[in-house]
Design an enzyme around this catalytic site. Structure first.
Site, mmCIF file in Angstrom:
data_model
loop_
_atom_site.group_PDB
_atom_site.id
_atom_site.type_symbol
_atom_site.label_atom_id
_atom_site.label_comp_id
_atom_site.label_asym_id
_atom_site.label_seq_id
_atom_site.Cartn_x
_atom_site.Cartn_y
_atom_site.Cartn_z
ATOM 1 N N ASP A 49 0.843 -1.190 0.000
ATOM 2 C CA ASP A 49 0.000 0.000 0.000
ATOM 3 C C ASP A 49 0.886 1.251 0.000
ATOM 4 O O ASP A 49 1.971 1.235 -0.580
ATOM 5 C CB ASP A 49 -0.939 -0.036 1.204
ATOM 6 C CG ASP A 49 -2.289 0.595 0.906
ATOM 7 O OD1 ASP A 49 -2.359 1.837 0.829
ATOM 8 O OD2 ASP A 49 -3.269 -0.152 0.760
ATOM 9 N N HIS A 86 -3.889 5.971 3.489
ATOM 10 C CA HIS A 86 -4.574 4.745 3.079
ATOM 11 C C HIS A 86 -3.927 3.498 3.688
ATOM 12 O O HIS A 86 -4.599 2.652 4.282
ATOM 13 C CB HIS A 86 -4.570 4.673 1.552
ATOM 14 C CG HIS A 86 -5.441 3.611 0.957
ATOM 15 N ND1 HIS A 86 -4.988 2.349 0.665
ATOM 16 C CD2 HIS A 86 -6.745 3.640 0.585
ATOM 17 C CE1 HIS A 86 -5.963 1.635 0.134
ATOM 18 N NE2 HIS A 86 -7.052 2.390 0.072
ATOM 19 N N ASN A 177 -14.341 0.034 -6.515
ATOM 20 C CA ASN A 177 -15.477 0.887 -6.147
ATOM 21 C C ASN A 177 -16.165 1.507 -7.357
ATOM 22 O O ASN A 177 -16.632 2.641 -7.309
ATOM 23 C CB ASN A 177 -15.012 2.018 -5.219
ATOM 24 C CG ASN A 177 -14.461 1.513 -3.916
ATOM 25 O OD1 ASN A 177 -14.701 0.376 -3.534
ATOM 26 N ND2 ASN A 177 -13.709 2.346 -3.229
ATOM 27 N N SER A 244 -11.582 -0.985 -0.359
ATOM 28 C CA SER A 244 -10.257 -0.963 0.273
ATOM 29 C C SER A 244 -10.356 -1.290 1.748
ATOM 30 O O SER A 244 -9.442 -1.883 2.333
ATOM 31 C CB SER A 244 -9.611 0.423 0.125
ATOM 32 O OG SER A 244 -9.007 0.578 -1.124
#
Length: 328
Positions: A49, A86, A177, A244
């Site tokens: 990430d 994130h 998404n 996520s």
């Protein structure tokens, strides 16, 4: 021409300085009821990430190392701090330590390997992600968690994922998404579309399918993905929404399942065997399989079955549980 992969788009619902609770998503999947047996001790999850807030009070004791593969900090491989938020949020959902303050993760005694493959803008080259997967393999990670994606099918990325699975590593990916609320249309993102990964869609706390969750025939299961409270930058906390946020619930759940299953069977289970154990712990919600796959992760479902039905019925249910569609 270089192709880029990005964090799966997400929404920040709220940022807070102080909290003290078990997040609702972790309660929903029944993780706290598994903690008397295991909290994921000894399992290493590689989080590919944007890095991590290495000094966060709920994460600093869980991090065992990491590496930077991005252009942040001049490409210094030793600096894998998070400048986006994130990656820190994902890490907290997986394995935030159980303390007297803050939040707790699904597997609060699991190890986190921070593999920074997305920069401060949440963007990463395929080469960075491929190198990150190979690093996770070299470091003998048990699980790889990737809440990232892009529109391009990349052969080298696919080969890296297959190599990870061959090395008995479970690879968990967010579905994306781009959903339009219509399960008759497909919204694909890679690497989530690859059959070898465990692809996770999102639901809300009412167990309804999230409007944004992508639908396609490679969805394996769903997990909470709306208003998910977890760790954030500068020692703070935030509630975020997106697939996520759903994927790390499954990554943490697999750490619990792995410890329990290895102890129960007295040996190290293979990747397909652990996948089967995961799917046995899902509950269908009544939506199209393109939206929910096998259903929502619910870690105590087998215990509930045994209390309600006789063992013959339980065995029949387990026999009918879905297994991996195909293996390498």
């Amino acid at each position: 021409m270089k192709r880029f992969v990005r964090v799966i788009p997400y929404q920040i619902n709220q940022q807070v300085n102080e909290v003290n609770e078990v997040p609702k998503g972790i309660e929903l999947i029944q993780a706290p009821k598994i903690w008397p047996e295991t909290k994921g001790e000894g399992v290493t999850i590689a989080v590919l990430d944007t890095g991590c807030d290495l000094d966060h009070p709920n994460l600093k004791d869980r991090i065992i190392g990491g590496k930077n593969f991005t252009d942040d900090d001049g490409g210094n491989p030793e600096i894998y701090n998070d400048y986006n938020g994130h990656g820190t949020h994902i890490s907290g959902t997986i394995a935030a330590s159980e303390t007297n303050d803050g939040v707790v993760g699904v597997a609060p005694e699991a190890n986190l390997l921070i593999v920074k493959v997305l920069n401060e803008n949440g963007s990463g080259q395929h080469d960075w992600i491929i190198a990150g997967i190979h690093y996770a393999i070299e470091q003998r990670a048990d699980i790889i968690s990737m809440s990232l994606g892009g529109p391009d099918d990349n052969h080298e990325l696919y080969e890296a994922i297959k190599l990870a699975v061959l090395n008995n590593i479970l690879v968990v990916c967010a579905a994306g998404n781009d959903g339009d609320g219509n399960d008759r249309t497909d919204e694909f993102a890679y690497p989530g579309r690859y059959n070898e990964v465990i692809c996770v869609g999102a639901i809300n706390f009412e167990r309804l399918s999230s409007d944004f969750t992508s639908s396609h025939d490679e969805i394996d299961l769903v997990a909470p993905g709306e208003e998910i409270l977890s760790t954030y930058l500068n020692g703070e906390y935030a509630a975020l929404s997106g697939t996520s946020m759903a994927a790390p619930h499954v990554s943490g759940a697999l750490a619990l399942i792995k410890v329990w299953a290895n102890n129960y069977f007295g040996r190290e289970l293979s990747e397909p065997e652990l996948y089967a154990q995961l799917i046995k712990r899902t509950v269908p919600l009544g939506f199209s399989p393109k939206l929910e796959g096998n259903g929502v992760i619910y870690l105590t479902v087998l215990e509930h079955l045994e209390k309600v039905f006789d063992q013959e019925f339980v065995n029949m249910v387990l026999k009918d549980c879905s297994t991996k569609k195909s293996l390498i």
